[in-house]
Design a protein around this motif. Structure first.
Motif, PDB file in Angstrom:
ATOM      1  N   THR A 120      -9.439   9.328   3.442  1.00 27.14           N
ATOM      2  CA  THR A 120      -9.021   7.993   3.816  1.00 27.14           C
ATOM      3  C   THR A 120      -9.521   7.530   5.247  1.00 27.14           C
ATOM      4  O   THR A 120      -9.281   6.369   5.678  1.00 27.14           O
ATOM      5  CB  THR A 120      -7.555   7.856   3.534  1.00 27.14           C
ATOM      6  OG1 THR A 120      -6.651   8.651   4.546  1.00 27.14           O
ATOM      7  CG2 THR A 120      -7.194   8.076   2.086  1.00 27.14           C
ATOM      8  N   ALA A 130       0.740   3.963  -2.902  1.00 27.45           N
ATOM      9  CA  ALA A 130       0.500   5.613  -2.641  1.00 27.45           C
ATOM     10  C   ALA A 130       1.596   6.293  -2.994  1.00 27.45           C
ATOM     11  O   ALA A 130       1.210   7.347  -3.724  1.00 27.45           O
ATOM     12  CB  ALA A 130       0.453   5.856  -1.050  1.00 27.45           C
ATOM     13  N   ASN A 146       0.748  -1.152  -0.139  1.00 28.13           N
ATOM     14  CA  ASN A 146      -0.113   0.032   0.140  1.00 28.13           C
ATOM     15  C   ASN A 146       0.759   1.518  -0.011  1.00 28.13           C
ATOM     16  O   ASN A 146       0.710   2.072  -0.497  1.00 28.13           O
ATOM     17  CB  ASN A 146      -1.035   0.085   1.235  1.00 28.13           C
ATOM     18  CG  ASN A 146      -2.187  -0.929   0.983  1.00 28.13           C
ATOM     19  OD1 ASN A 146      -2.285  -1.385  -0.136  1.00 28.13           O
ATOM     20  ND2 ASN A 146      -2.549  -1.258   2.002  1.00 28.13           N
ATOM     21  N   SER A 147       2.112   1.299   0.706  1.00 26.20           N
ATOM     22  CA  SER A 147       2.743   2.447   0.737  1.00 26.20           C
ATOM     23  C   SER A 147       3.274   2.615  -0.664  1.00 26.20           C
ATOM     24  O   SER A 147       3.515   3.884  -1.016  1.00 26.20           O
ATOM     25  CB  SER A 147       3.942   2.338   1.806  1.00 26.20           C
ATOM     26  OG  SER A 147       3.448   2.290   3.175  1.00 26.20           O
ATOM     27  N   TYR A 194      -6.842  14.245   2.075  1.00 24.92           N
ATOM     28  CA  TYR A 194      -6.188  13.215   2.353  1.00 24.92           C
ATOM     29  C   TYR A 194      -6.791  12.352   3.661  1.00 24.92           C
ATOM     30  O   TYR A 194      -7.244  11.215   3.606  1.00 24.92           O
ATOM     31  CB  TYR A 194      -4.753  12.546   2.077  1.00 24.92           C
ATOM     32  CG  TYR A 194      -4.114  11.411   2.332  1.00 24.92           C
ATOM     33  CD1 TYR A 194      -4.379  10.433   1.347  1.00 24.92           C
ATOM     34  CD2 TYR A 194      -3.724  10.776   3.456  1.00 24.92           C
ATOM     35  CE1 TYR A 194      -3.686   9.101   1.076  1.00 24.92           C
ATOM     36  CE2 TYR A 194      -3.258   9.686   3.451  1.00 24.92           C
ATOM     37  CZ  TYR A 194      -3.304   8.701   2.594  1.00 24.92           C
ATOM     38  OH  TYR A 194      -3.123   7.597   2.920  1.00 24.92           O
TER      39      TYR A 194
END
Length: 146
Positions: free
Chosen positions: A74, A12, A8-9, A70
């Motif tokens: 999220t 992103a 996920n990092s 953001y």
């Protein structure tokens, strides 16, 4: 779990990089200006009132507004920590400002836009920025003990 977080990092970071590049290209295409943050900020005050003033305001507003947007979208914080030592922050800000002036720009102008244009000056400036950052982190963590 760690692999999912790492994926996920990475995703992103990739999406963020694409959006930064896209915004830099759109800014250059629409205004003919390089997306250098230090140049934008330094030209917000007089005597730099010109036809690109609104574009600079919009660009800086986007930078400021993005983290809270953001976080809201999220439900996650942005995970950035900043030192609470005010004297350190003042010295760091002055050094960064001095470096941006001496280097003829900052990492966004040289690193994102200059390297993309294969500018030798920007490539050298970005290498100096990065070497200085590595040395600073090393000194702060291993010499000073911050």
């Amino acid at each position: 779990m760690d692999q999912i977080l790492a994926a996920n990092s990475a995703l992103a970071a990739t999406i963020g990089g694409v959006l930064i590049g896209l915004s830099a290209v759109l800014l250059m295409a629409t205004t003919g200006r390089v997306a250098g943050i230090s140049g934008f900020v330094s030209r917000l005050l007089p005597p730099y009132a010109d036809d690109a003033f609104i574009a600079r305001i919009a660009f800086i507003a986007g930078l400021v507004a993005t983290p809270p947007i953001y976080s809201f979208a999220t439900g996650h914080g942005i995970g950035i920590s900043v030192s609470s030592r005010v004297p350190l922050l003042i010295v760091a800000g002055l050094l960064v400002g001095f470096g941006a002036v001496r280097g003829g720009g900052c990492t966004s102008g040289h690193g994102v836009c200059g390297i993309a244009r294969l500018s030798p000056r920007s490539i050298v400036a970005t290498l100096v920025f990065m070497a200085t950052a590595v040395a600073t982190v090393f000194i702060a963590r291993h010499v000073i003990g911050g």
